[in-house]
Design a protein around this motif. Structure first.
Motif, PDB file in Angstrom:
ATOM      1  N   ARG A 172       7.308   1.174  74.176  1.00 13.33           N
ATOM      2  CA  ARG A 172       6.146   0.780  73.316  1.00 13.33           C
ATOM      3  C   ARG A 172       5.292   2.482  73.401  1.00 13.33           C
ATOM      4  O   ARG A 172       4.379   1.930  72.311  1.00 13.33           O
ATOM      5  CB  ARG A 172       5.214  -0.345  74.673  1.00 13.33           C
ATOM      6  N   TRP A 174       6.399   4.728  72.702  1.00  9.27           N
ATOM      7  CA  TRP A 174       7.077   5.769  71.231  1.00  9.27           C
ATOM      8  C   TRP A 174       6.243   4.471  69.943  1.00  9.27           C
ATOM      9  O   TRP A 174       6.156   4.951  68.482  1.00  9.27           O
ATOM     10  CB  TRP A 174       8.651   4.967  70.816  1.00  9.27           C
ATOM     11  N   THR A 175       6.234   2.890  69.850  1.00  8.30           N
ATOM     12  CA  THR A 175       5.735   2.751  68.653  1.00  8.30           C
ATOM     13  C   THR A 175       4.092   3.086  68.491  1.00  8.30           C
ATOM     14  O   THR A 175       4.306   3.136  67.103  1.00  8.30           O
ATOM     15  CB  THR A 175       5.627   0.659  69.716  1.00  8.30           C
ATOM     16  N   SER A 176       3.251   3.209  69.484  1.00 11.58           N
ATOM     17  CA  SER A 176       1.992   3.964  69.374  1.00 11.58           C
ATOM     18  C   SER A 176       2.234   5.224  69.035  1.00 11.58           C
ATOM     19  O   SER A 176       1.447   5.060  67.807  1.00 11.58           O
ATOM     20  CB  SER A 176       1.268   4.332  70.897  1.00 11.58           C
ATOM     21  N   PRO A 186      -1.599   1.034  66.263  1.00 10.36           N
ATOM     22  CA  PRO A 186      -0.340   1.125  66.839  1.00 10.36           C
ATOM     23  C   PRO A 186      -0.013  -0.771  66.660  1.00 10.36           C
ATOM     24  O   PRO A 186       0.725  -1.313  66.813  1.00 10.36           O
ATOM     25  CB  PRO A 186      -0.192   0.624  68.567  1.00 10.36           C
ATOM     26  N   PHE A 189       1.896  -2.609  63.786  1.00 12.06           N
ATOM     27  CA  PHE A 189       3.105  -2.799  64.015  1.00 12.06           C
ATOM     28  C   PHE A 189       3.732  -3.481  65.429  1.00 12.06           C
ATOM     29  O   PHE A 189       4.852  -3.799  65.507  1.00 12.06           O
ATOM     30  CB  PHE A 189       4.070  -1.581  64.353  1.00 12.06           C
ATOM     31  N   ARG A 190       3.165  -4.030  65.515  1.00 17.27           N
ATOM     32  CA  ARG A 190       3.302  -5.383  66.247  1.00 17.27           C
ATOM     33  C   ARG A 190       2.917  -6.693  66.274  1.00 17.27           C
ATOM     34  O   ARG A 190       2.109  -7.133  65.356  1.00 17.27           O
ATOM     35  CB  ARG A 190       2.782  -5.260  68.320  1.00 17.27           C
ATOM     36  N   ASP A 204       7.138  -6.650  70.664  1.00 17.51           N
ATOM     37  CA  ASP A 204       6.547  -5.017  69.962  1.00 17.51           C
ATOM     38  C   ASP A 204       8.192  -5.111  69.569  1.00 17.51           C
ATOM     39  O   ASP A 204       8.969  -4.845  70.169  1.00 17.51           O
ATOM     40  CB  ASP A 204       6.546  -4.092  71.502  1.00 17.51           C
ATOM     41  N   ILE A 206       9.712  -3.161  66.894  1.00 22.31           N
ATOM     42  CA  ILE A 206       9.743  -1.634  67.280  1.00 22.31           C
ATOM     43  C   ILE A 206      10.689  -0.776  68.331  1.00 22.31           C
ATOM     44  O   ILE A 206      11.614  -0.357  68.083  1.00 22.31           O
ATOM     45  CB  ILE A 206       9.105  -0.849  66.180  1.00 22.31           C
ATOM     46  N   ALA A 207       9.844  -1.473  69.368  1.00 20.32           N
ATOM     47  CA  ALA A 207      10.834  -1.232  71.018  1.00 20.32           C
ATOM     48  C   ALA A 207      12.203  -1.456  70.824  1.00 20.32           C
ATOM     49  O   ALA A 207      12.767  -0.854  71.727  1.00 20.32           O
ATOM     50  CB  ALA A 207       9.706  -1.291  72.010  1.00 20.32           C
TER      51      ALA A 207
END
Length: 585
Positions: A172, A174-176, A186, A189-190, A204, A206-207
């Motif tokens: 998570r 990583w997404t931020s 952040p 993208f969620r 999330d 992307i995670a």
């Protein structure tokens, strides 16, 4: 059944999903058998507590449960970069600002020194075990050999929890950081699920994608993962050097005028939390089975990576507090905000890219390490043997890798996790303490060699070391300004260690590489790890206790009986021994 037939049966179980893959043991073949097994739980538990494995059993017989060998492709260079990649990640970039602001102030650099010394002592203990028992099980295998099945399982359950929750938090994060790199928030993208609880509302995807890519890399090839890791880690080291040089250029020594605003207690409180930043090197020890020359490569790789990491952490912490007053440090993105504050806004992109790389390699190395832990636990049948299978083509534990990363992905997708640093630090400090105890047991107690008198002295001195360390930690936790208890517990620890050194002869010498200054270094490791545990909050201990209760319920219902049956099958070939004289029948 003939030899070939047995092999074919194992292969069929490896590629199918039947009861035989998960519960093939005698206790689970009928409800009647299971009822009898449950009735024998006290006797079986006594057996598992008192019985420990042999080195040779772990190296040959247990390893054979995986059907195929893991490929020996790693050298000291690979291990050192795996160590750097495993450790330097989310911890330094997230926790440093939080602890500097709330607990340590500019003295956060000293907090990293304390945590680093504790981690380095643990590295020494791990290294001796990894050299002598180079298998994928890491601390699980070491504790199984020295402290028995039961303690090994408790430790293993906690280290798997650490990997899953830590991996989810890093994914998570990583997404931020990716969002920061693209000048977004952040949560942009969620996916927001408004009907969910606030703690689980921000999904999330992307995670999940990042973890899926990590999974593919981890199962394809350990050597390939190593190459990717050290190329990425070289870039990461370059970013760290940039941060340190840039930070010193923009340093203001006035920011150090109030060096330790929260006092000594704040420094140690921060140390306990920052220990999370050192978590990861234990994953490197699980790669011993894939190392070409364990006796040479493991000491260089593990100790070298930890020294480099500790130096980098201390310099980064000093740099951060020189750039900004500790009261202005941002808790979530300390380094990018610090550069922006000194007029180098463009540098935040370099820092964010470095953090992103760090998190990627942490995820990769933890994926490789956690799968090997799971594989070796499953080899003993404490977990389903399906998880122990090593793929013939890739030489990697595909089933274990996919299962662990799937569990991590569930947490990463739903849970709005901050890094659960306290909970993770409890698990890690607890296991490192057990490994240090295991090393003392390995050196000073050998069944059939150690005399009764020496065994009694060993138990007394070890109990005094543990008791004085626990008393020191408890007094630290409940007292804010007293000192009398330290004047009692400190000398007890010192005299107990001297007693160990003078009056208990070592029953075993290391074959290849040994921890220096035994019993002093393991005893100090025990004391520091327990002391740092005393600096962690009560709520984290409650979560730790709750999870330990869950794994105990599983153990008493399934793991105990499966491992007991497996051990009894092997006992006819004398593959197991008892800690004490007199087997439990």
């Amino acid at each position: 059944m003939g030899e070939n037939g047995g092999d074919e049966g194992v292969r069929r179980r490896g590629c199918s999903c039947t009861k035989e893959n998960f519960l093939p043991e005698e206790s689970f073949r009928s409800w009647g058998n299971y009822a009898r097994a449950l009735k024998e739980t006290p006797l079986r538990l006594k057996d598992r507590v008192l019985t420990r494995s042999l080195d040779q059993t772990e190296l040959v017989d247990v390893k054979a449960q995986s059907q195929h060998e893991m490929k020996k492709t790693l050298n000291w260079w690979d291990l050192m970069w795996f160590g750097i990649g495993a450790v330097i990640g989310a911890g330094i970039f997230v926790l440093t600002g939080l602890e500097a602001r709330e607990h340590a102030g500019p003295a956060v650099g000293l907090s990293y020194v304390v945590s680093g010394v504790s981690a380095l002592l643990s590295v020494f203990c791990y290294t001796e075990f990894a050299v002598e028992i180079p298998v994928a099980g890491g601390s699980f295998a070491y504790l199984r050999v020295e402290l028995g099945d039961f303690m090994a399982f408790i430790a293993a359950g906690n280290i798997l929890l650490e990997y899953v929750i830590g991996g989810a938090a890093v994914a998570r994060s990583w997404t931020s950081n990716f969002a920061t790199l693209l000048n977004h928030q952040p949560n942009d993208f969620r996916i927001v699920a408004h009907s969910f609880s606030p703690n689980y509302r921000y999904l999330d995807p992307i995670a999940i994608v990042v973890l899926a890519i990590i999974c593919v890399l981890a199962v394809m090839s350990t050597k390939g993962s190593s190459r990717f890791n050290y190329i990425a880690s070289i870039f990461h080291i370059a970013v760290i050097i940039f941060i340190i040089i840039g930070g010193f250029i923009k340093a203001d020594t006035k920011n150090y005028s109030d060096f330790a605003p929260f006092g000594v207690r704040g420094i140690f409180q921060a140390s306990a939390v920052l220990f999370f930043a050192y978590v990861g090197f234990d994953a490197v020890s699980t790669m011993a089975e894939e190392t070409k020359n364990p006796g040479r490569d493991i000491p260089i790789g593990l100790v070298g990576s930890m020294v480099i990491t500790t130096l980098a952490y201390c310099l980064l912490a000093v740099t951060l507090c020189l750039m900004q007053p500790y009261t202005d440090i941002d808790k979530d993105a300390p380094f990018p905000v610090a550069f922006e504050a000194v007029g180098w806004g463009w540098a935040k992109y370099i820092v964010a890219a470095g953090a992103l790389k760090g998190m990627t390699t942490v995820l990769l190395v933890s994926a490789v390490g956690q799968a090997r832990y799971l594989t070796h636990i499953a080899r003993t049948h404490m977990l389903p043997p399906w998880l122990a299978i090593v793929n013939e083509k890739t030489g990697t534990p595909v089933n274990a890798t996919v299962v662990m990363l799937a569990a991590t992905a569930v947490f990463a997708f739903f849970s709005s996790l901050d890094i659960l640093a306290n909970l993770l630090s409890i698990s890690t400090l607890f296991i490192f303490m057990l490994v240090a105890i295991g090393l003392l047991v390995r050196r000073y107690y050998v069944s059939g060699v150690t005399t009764t008198a020496n065994r009694i002295k060993f138990i007394v001195f070890l109990a005094l070391i543990l008791g004085s360390s626990i008393a020191t930690a408890l007094y630290w936790a409940i007292s804010t300004d007293g000192w009398i208890a330290y004047a009692i517990t400190g000398p007890i620890w010192l005299l107990s260690t001297i007693g160990f050194w003078l009056f208990v002869p070592q029953a075993r010498e290391p074959k290849v590489w040994g921890v220096p200054l035994v019993p002093w270094l393991p005893s100090l490791s025990i004391a520091i790890n327990i002391f740092l545990l005393g600096s962690i909050d009560r709520a984290s201990f409650e979560r730790f206790g709750f999870w330990t209760l869950i794994i105990l319920v599983y153990y008493f219902l399934f793991g105990l009986h499966a491992s007991y049956d497996t051990a009894k099958e092997a006992s006819s070939a004398k593959q197991m021994k008892n800690v004490e004289e007199g087997a439990v029948n």
